[in-house]
Design a protein around this motif. Structure first.
Motif, short mmCIF file in Angstrom:
data_model
loop_
_atom_site.label_atom_id
_atom_site.label_comp_id
_atom_site.label_asym_id
_atom_site.label_seq_id
_atom_site.Cartn_x
_atom_site.Cartn_y
_atom_site.Cartn_z
N GLY A 156 0.84 -1.21 0.00
CA GLY A 156 0.00 0.00 0.00
C GLY A 156 0.87 1.25 0.00
N PRO A 157 1.68 1.43 1.07
CA PRO A 157 2.58 2.59 1.07
C PRO A 157 3.67 2.51 0.00
CG PRO A 157 2.30 1.71 3.29
CD PRO A 157 1.62 0.76 2.37
N VAL A 158 4.25 1.32 -0.21
CA VAL A 158 5.45 1.22 -1.07
C VAL A 158 5.10 1.33 -2.55
CG1 VAL A 158 7.34 -0.30 -1.78
CG2 VAL A 158 6.74 -0.14 0.63
N MET A 159 4.03 0.64 -2.97
CA MET A 159 3.73 0.55 -4.41
C MET A 159 2.56 1.44 -4.84
SD MET A 159 5.88 -1.73 -5.55
CE MET A 159 5.27 -2.38 -7.09
N LEU A 160 1.64 1.69 -3.90
CA LEU A 160 0.40 2.36 -4.32
C LEU A 160 0.27 3.79 -3.78
CD1 LEU A 160 -2.01 -0.72 -3.84
CD2 LEU A 160 -0.82 0.01 -5.91
N GLY A 161 1.24 4.20 -2.96
CA GLY A 161 1.24 5.59 -2.50
C GLY A 161 0.28 5.89 -1.37
N TYR A 162 -0.20 4.86 -0.65
CA TYR A 162 -1.08 5.12 0.50
C TYR A 162 -0.24 5.53 1.71
CZ TYR A 162 -4.63 2.46 -2.13
OH TYR A 162 -5.49 2.00 -3.07
N ASP A 163 -0.90 6.19 2.67
CA ASP A 163 -0.23 6.61 3.91
C ASP A 163 0.06 5.45 4.85
OD1 ASP A 163 -0.15 9.19 3.28
OD2 ASP A 163 -1.91 9.80 4.43
N GLN A 200 12.44 -8.06 5.97
CA GLN A 200 12.59 -6.65 5.64
C GLN A 200 11.73 -6.32 4.43
OE1 GLN A 200 15.18 -4.01 6.94
NE2 GLN A 200 14.41 -5.28 8.61
N VAL A 201 11.47 -5.03 4.28
CA VAL A 201 10.77 -4.54 3.09
C VAL A 201 11.84 -4.32 2.00
CG1 VAL A 201 9.50 -2.56 2.14
CG2 VAL A 201 8.85 -3.53 4.37
N LEU A 202 11.66 -4.96 0.86
CA LEU A 202 12.67 -4.95 -0.22
C LEU A 202 13.11 -3.53 -0.60
CD1 LEU A 202 14.25 -6.51 -2.42
CD2 LEU A 202 12.21 -6.36 -3.85
N HIS A 203 12.14 -2.61 -0.71
CA HIS A 203 12.48 -1.26 -1.16
C HIS A 203 13.33 -0.51 -0.12
CE1 HIS A 203 9.57 -2.48 -4.07
NE2 HIS A 203 9.62 -1.34 -4.73
N ASP A 204 13.19 -0.86 1.16
CA ASP A 204 14.05 -0.25 2.20
C ASP A 204 15.49 -0.72 1.99
OD1 ASP A 204 11.69 0.70 3.25
OD2 ASP A 204 11.68 -0.63 5.00
N LEU A 205 15.62 -2.01 1.72
CA LEU A 205 16.93 -2.64 1.54
C LEU A 205 17.65 -2.07 0.31
CD1 LEU A 205 17.22 -5.62 3.13
CD2 LEU A 205 17.51 -6.38 0.81
N ARG A 226 15.21 8.22 2.66
CA ARG A 226 14.60 7.76 3.93
C ARG A 226 15.34 6.55 4.50
NH1 ARG A 226 8.81 5.91 1.64
NH2 ARG A 226 9.37 7.58 0.22
N GLN A 227 15.44 6.57 5.81
CA GLN A 227 16.17 5.50 6.49
C GLN A 227 15.41 5.18 7.78
OE1 GLN A 227 19.40 3.96 5.62
NE2 GLN A 227 18.44 2.60 7.10
N PHE A 228 14.98 3.93 7.89
CA PHE A 228 14.27 3.53 9.10
C PHE A 228 15.24 2.87 10.06
CE2 PHE A 228 11.20 3.23 5.54
CZ PHE A 228 10.30 4.20 5.96
#
Ligand code: KIV
Length: 281
Positions: free
Chosen positions: A48-55, A214-219, A227-229
């Motif tokens: 949702g947040p990563v691919m579709l732009g949801y909050d 992990q979330v692939l896009h963070d990696l 952005r860095q979590f």
């Protein structure tokens, strides 16, 4: 090639063998993730947040999950594919939850993941007895972000920590084959991992879990910003690489440098001659 099974993960837990789980939401990246040796791919509702732009993950629907699960299932041969049950696909009623879990398996998932502890244990039991493998998810469960009042570390007080341990036991007892622990203190995650016989899979839960997710896009650093979590490590900065490559393409098109002969298709001289003649006529 046969897919790995959830029983392999149970054996790995007994043998003390750690493993990595990673999200993937589309065909191209799921293939690369499998080829890199990831045994468990999560089609997370983080799409949702990563691919579709949801909050948040709250707006994600069953339709979204089915669409992405199909793509990932088609891309992989060996991975266990876990599909998240989105918000309100299992909370409103057990029959609807069963039908939705079944639909995700029919879309190609090996297993489903749902959030919650003792409260969802009866549903987990029912799914497992119907042949649907279930992964649990405790701690900072993102579908409850509005209830938590933000992305806060969970299980910080003795009572909250004891609740998470009890919830993990309830999920295991109900038949969950693994449990994700998200954003909980590392010592608590270790206690949970020591007290259950199924893999405890951590994200922001310290080094002592049986596995990590992990979330692939963070990696990959696959965002338009830096952005860095705290819970994530960036192993690449692909956002910058993508922007650079696209900029080079745009510049070459504008300058007339792309395409060249190498990217173009020739025509036989004779055919070209005939074409010119008929065009003149
Ligand atoms: O949706 C997701 O990506 C997840 C992981 C963060 C565990 O649930």
């Amino acid at each position: 090639m046969a897919r790995l099974s959830i029983h392999t993960l149970a054996r790995w837990k007994r043998e003390g063998r750690r493993f990595a789980m990673l999200t993937a939401y589309d065909h191209a990246l799921a293939r690369l993730v499998e080829q890199a040796g990831v045994p468990v791919v999560l089609v997370g509702d983080s799409l949702g947040p990563v691919m579709l732009g949801y909050d948040s993950t709250v707006p994600v629907t069953m339709e979204d999950m089915l669409h992405h699960t199909r793509a990932v299932a088609r891309a992989t041969e060996r991975c266990i594919v876990v599909a998240d049950m989105p918000f309100m696909s299992y909370q409103a009623g057990a029959d609807e939850a069963m039908a939705n879990a079944g639909a995700l398996l029919r879309a190609g998932a090996t297993a489903v993941k749902l959030e919650g502890g003792s409260a969802v244990a009866p549903l987990v039991r029912r799914m497992v007895s119907a042949g649907i493998p279930v992964m649990g998810h405790l701690g900072l469960t993102p579908q409850s972000v509005n209830q938590f009042g933000g992305h806060k570390v969970q299980g910080r007080t003795p009572a909250a920590a004891a609740r998470i341990i009890g919830d993990a036991r309830a999920l295991e007892e109900a038949g969950a084959f693994a449990i994700v622990l998200e954003t909980v203190p590392a010592p608590l995650a270790r206690m949970v991992a020591e007290r259950i016989d199924v893999p405890a899979i951590g994200i922001g839960a310290g080094p002592d879990c049986d596995a990590q997710v992990q979330v692939l896009h963070d990696l990959l650093g696959l965002y338009d910003d830096q952005r860095q979590f705290r819970h994530a490590k960036r192993y690449a900065v692909l956002g910058e690489a993508v922007r650079g490559a696209v900029r080079a393409y745009v510049d070459e098109v504008v300058a007339g440098e792309f395409p060249t002969e190498a990217e173009s298709f020739p025509m036989e001289e004779e055919t070209l001659g005939e074409l010119r003649q008929s065009a003149r006529a």
